[in-house]
Scaffold this motif. Structure first.
Motif, PDB file in Angstrom:
ATOM      1  N   GLY A  14       5.320  27.851 -14.430  1.00  0.00           N
ATOM      2  CA  GLY A  14       5.264  28.751 -13.279  1.00  0.00           C
ATOM      3  C   GLY A  14       4.880  30.170 -13.635  1.00  0.00           C
ATOM      4  N   THR A  15       4.115  30.365 -14.717  1.00  0.00           N
ATOM      5  CA  THR A  15       3.813  31.718 -15.173  1.00  0.00           C
ATOM      6  C   THR A  15       2.945  32.493 -14.186  1.00  0.00           C
ATOM      7  OG1 THR A  15       1.972  30.781 -16.445  1.00  0.00           O
ATOM      8  CG2 THR A  15       4.044  31.133 -17.604  1.00  0.00           C
ATOM      9  N   ARG A  16       2.129  31.793 -13.395  1.00  0.00           N
ATOM     10  CA  ARG A  16       1.238  32.494 -12.473  1.00  0.00           C
ATOM     11  C   ARG A  16       1.976  33.088 -11.288  1.00  0.00           C
ATOM     12  NH1 ARG A  16      -3.709  28.942 -10.862  1.00  0.00           N
ATOM     13  NH2 ARG A  16      -2.102  27.338 -10.672  1.00  0.00           N
ATOM     14  N   MET A  17       3.227  32.676 -11.086  1.00  0.00           N
ATOM     15  CA  MET A  17       4.041  33.307 -10.052  1.00  0.00           C
ATOM     16  C   MET A  17       4.510  34.696 -10.493  1.00  0.00           C
ATOM     17  SD  MET A  17       4.681  32.066  -7.042  1.00  0.00           S
ATOM     18  CE  MET A  17       4.628  30.564  -6.059  1.00  0.00           C
ATOM     19  N   GLN A  18       4.419  34.963 -11.827  1.00  0.00           N
ATOM     20  CA  GLN A  18       4.823  36.261 -12.370  1.00  0.00           C
ATOM     21  C   GLN A  18       6.227  36.638 -11.919  1.00  0.00           C
ATOM     22  OE1 GLN A  18       1.694  38.922 -11.060  1.00  0.00           O
ATOM     23  NE2 GLN A  18       0.216  38.102 -12.492  1.00  0.00           N
ATOM     24  N   ALA A  19       7.119  35.664 -11.971  1.00  0.00           N
ATOM     25  CA  ALA A  19       8.490  35.894 -11.515  1.00  0.00           C
ATOM     26  C   ALA A  19       9.282  36.674 -12.558  1.00  0.00           C
ATOM     27  CB  ALA A  19       9.161  34.557 -11.251  1.00  0.00           C
ATOM     28  N   ASP A  20      10.337  37.381 -12.107  1.00  0.00           N
ATOM     29  CA  ASP A  20      11.197  38.083 -13.052  1.00  0.00           C
ATOM     30  C   ASP A  20      12.188  37.091 -13.646  1.00  0.00           C
ATOM     31  OD1 ASP A  20      13.544  37.856 -11.358  1.00  0.00           O
ATOM     32  OD2 ASP A  20      12.682  39.465 -10.146  1.00  0.00           O
ATOM     33  N   ALA A  21      12.997  37.561 -14.588  1.00  0.00           N
ATOM     34  CA  ALA A  21      13.866  36.670 -15.355  1.00  0.00           C
ATOM     35  C   ALA A  21      14.885  35.945 -14.486  1.00  0.00           C
ATOM     36  CB  ALA A  21      14.576  37.472 -16.447  1.00  0.00           C
ATOM     37  N   ASP A  22      15.286  36.558 -13.383  1.00  0.00           N
ATOM     38  CA  ASP A  22      16.327  35.966 -12.542  1.00  0.00           C
ATOM     39  C   ASP A  22      15.761  35.108 -11.412  1.00  0.00           C
ATOM     40  OD1 ASP A  22      18.351  37.225 -14.006  1.00  0.00           O
ATOM     41  OD2 ASP A  22      18.148  39.062 -12.838  1.00  0.00           O
ATOM     42  N   ALA A  23      14.456  35.082 -11.277  1.00  0.00           N
ATOM     43  CA  ALA A  23      13.847  34.322 -10.180  1.00  0.00           C
ATOM     44  C   ALA A  23      13.939  32.829 -10.453  1.00  0.00           C
ATOM     45  CB  ALA A  23      12.395  34.731 -10.001  1.00  0.00           C
ATOM     46  N   PRO A  24      13.957  32.009  -9.410  1.00  0.00           N
ATOM     47  CA  PRO A  24      14.008  30.563  -9.608  1.00  0.00           C
ATOM     48  C   PRO A  24      12.678  30.039 -10.123  1.00  0.00           C
ATOM     49  CG  PRO A  24      13.711  31.066  -7.289  1.00  0.00           C
ATOM     50  CD  PRO A  24      13.937  32.375  -7.981  1.00  0.00           C
ATOM     51  N   PRO A  25      12.656  28.822 -10.663  1.00  0.00           N
ATOM     52  CA  PRO A  25      11.382  28.208 -11.053  1.00  0.00           C
ATOM     53  C   PRO A  25      10.531  27.971  -9.817  1.00  0.00           C
ATOM     54  CG  PRO A  25      13.131  26.580 -11.096  1.00  0.00           C
ATOM     55  CD  PRO A  25      13.791  27.910 -10.884  1.00  0.00           C
ATOM     56  N   LYS A  26       9.232  27.818 -10.010  1.00  0.00           N
ATOM     57  CA  LYS A  26       8.307  27.713  -8.871  1.00  0.00           C
ATOM     58  C   LYS A  26       8.687  26.645  -7.854  1.00  0.00           C
ATOM     59  CE  LYS A  26       4.054  26.491  -9.746  1.00  0.00           C
ATOM     60  NZ  LYS A  26       2.625  26.529 -10.164  1.00  0.00           N
ATOM     61  N   PRO A  27       9.143  25.455  -8.262  1.00  0.00           N
ATOM     62  CA  PRO A  27       9.494  24.462  -7.237  1.00  0.00           C
ATOM     63  C   PRO A  27      10.618  24.901  -6.303  1.00  0.00           C
ATOM     64  CG  PRO A  27       9.201  23.407  -9.362  1.00  0.00           C
ATOM     65  CD  PRO A  27       9.197  24.884  -9.611  1.00  0.00           C
ATOM     66  N   LEU A  36       9.843  24.708  -1.975  1.00  0.00           N
ATOM     67  CA  LEU A  36       8.691  23.814  -2.107  1.00  0.00           C
ATOM     68  C   LEU A  36       9.136  22.412  -2.526  1.00  0.00           C
ATOM     69  CD1 LEU A  36       6.237  26.209  -3.988  1.00  0.00           C
ATOM     70  CD2 LEU A  36       6.254  25.685  -1.544  1.00  0.00           C
ATOM     71  N   LEU A  37      10.153  22.349  -3.382  1.00  0.00           N
ATOM     72  CA  LEU A  37      10.655  21.053  -3.831  1.00  0.00           C
ATOM     73  C   LEU A  37      11.248  20.269  -2.669  1.00  0.00           C
ATOM     74  CD1 LEU A  37      11.270  19.090  -6.146  1.00  0.00           C
ATOM     75  CD2 LEU A  37      13.418  20.331  -6.507  1.00  0.00           C
ATOM     76  N   ASP A  38      12.095  20.910  -1.862  1.00  0.00           N
ATOM     77  CA  ASP A  38      12.700  20.212  -0.720  1.00  0.00           C
ATOM     78  C   ASP A  38      11.650  19.788   0.289  1.00  0.00           C
ATOM     79  OD1 ASP A  38      15.303  20.175  -1.563  1.00  0.00           O
ATOM     80  OD2 ASP A  38      15.850  22.054  -0.597  1.00  0.00           O
ATOM     81  N   TRP A  39      10.632  20.626   0.462  1.00  0.00           N
ATOM     82  CA  TRP A  39       9.579  20.266   1.417  1.00  0.00           C
ATOM     83  C   TRP A  39       8.916  18.959   0.993  1.00  0.00           C
ATOM     84  CZ3 TRP A  39       4.379  19.315   1.416  1.00  0.00           C
ATOM     85  CH2 TRP A  39       3.768  19.285   2.670  1.00  0.00           C
TER      86      TRP A  39
END
Length: 250
Positions: A14-27, A36-39
């Motif tokens: 999920g590197t392209r989301m450029q999330a910070d350290a506390d953000a959830p994984p992309k799914p 997105l995972l539940d969807w």
């Protein structure tokens, strides 16, 4: 044909989301109030899937906690890749080994965890109906390149009226829409360890056993922050919600 099992690929970094350290994984990124995972899980359940395997690597503990805190109208298993990321092909092989009984020899869905779409029918059910186990090792859901929101590539395939697909030379008319129906023989003699699904697709292509089926609706790839914002705007313009249907929850 009703497909009873599915593998959701949720082990990317999920590197392209450029999330910070506390953000959830992309799914676990939320769009219109649902991850997105539940969807994807709810779409699969609505299409008749009863057994779902989710692979995981990056921030796997968050995915474990999320799945365990929800109750779905399906059996959910987790394929742990924390020790070694196996790429898409290796991830599918490892996850498929978790299926038991007759499910091991039956066709199954393979789905990415960073896509959503708007539809009036069911693309998953239409893809399942298009799959012919006698002639196909896999059937890929394909969307027209110019209609693929959030996609920045040159296309993946060209496709004729009978669903035969071929690699493009320069620019492809169709983009892989992140969902396929596969027969277990697609995995026969697969390499050990990490490898991409493209390797298995090329083997099926060489035997003319890889087919495509056209997507109908509005498809969105949600792989970057920009694509997420575009998808949110597209949903807002349509006044659409992605809330899961209550009937699919226990």
């Amino acid at each position: 044909m009703t497909i009873k099992s599915a593998i959701i690929l949720a082990a990317g970094l999920g590197t392209r989301m450029q999330a910070d350290a506390d953000a959830p994984p992309k799914p676990l990124t939320k769009l219109a109030g649902i991850t997105l995972l539940d969807w994807m899980i709810e779409k699969l359940i609505a299409a008749g899937v009863a057994h779902i395997i989710i692979n995981m690597h990056f921030k796997a503990d968050m995915i474990i906690d999320h799945v365990q805190s929800h109750k779905y109208n399906a059996t959910i298993l987790l394929s742990d890749e924390r020790a070694a990321l196996l790429d898409t092909g290796g991830g599918v092989v490892k996850a498929h080994d978790l299926l038991a009984g007759e499910l091991q020899s039956a066709p199954f869905f393979i789905c990415n965890a960073d896509i959503i779409w708007l539809e009036t029918g069911s693309n998953l059910q239409a893809l399942a109906q298009a799959f012919d186990a006698n002639d196909m090792d896999a059937c890929l859901l394909l969307t027209k390149r110019e209609q693929a929101s959030g996609y920045e590539g040159v296309g993946d395939f060209n496709m004729d009226a009978e669903g035969h697909i071929m690699r493009h030379k320069g620019q492809g008319d169709y983009v892989y829409a992140g969902v396929q129906v596969a027969h277990p023989r697609l995995l026969a003699n697969a390499p050990q360890g990490a490898f991409p699904l493209n390797l298995l697709w090329d083997k099926a292509l060489a035997k003319t056993r890889l087919y495509g089926h056209g997507f109908v609706g509005e498809w969105m790839h949600v792989g970057t922050k920009e694509a997420l914002a575009a998808a949110e705007a597209q949903l807002a313009a349509k006044a659409q919600t992605l809330s899961p249907p209550p009937k699919n929850r226990l």
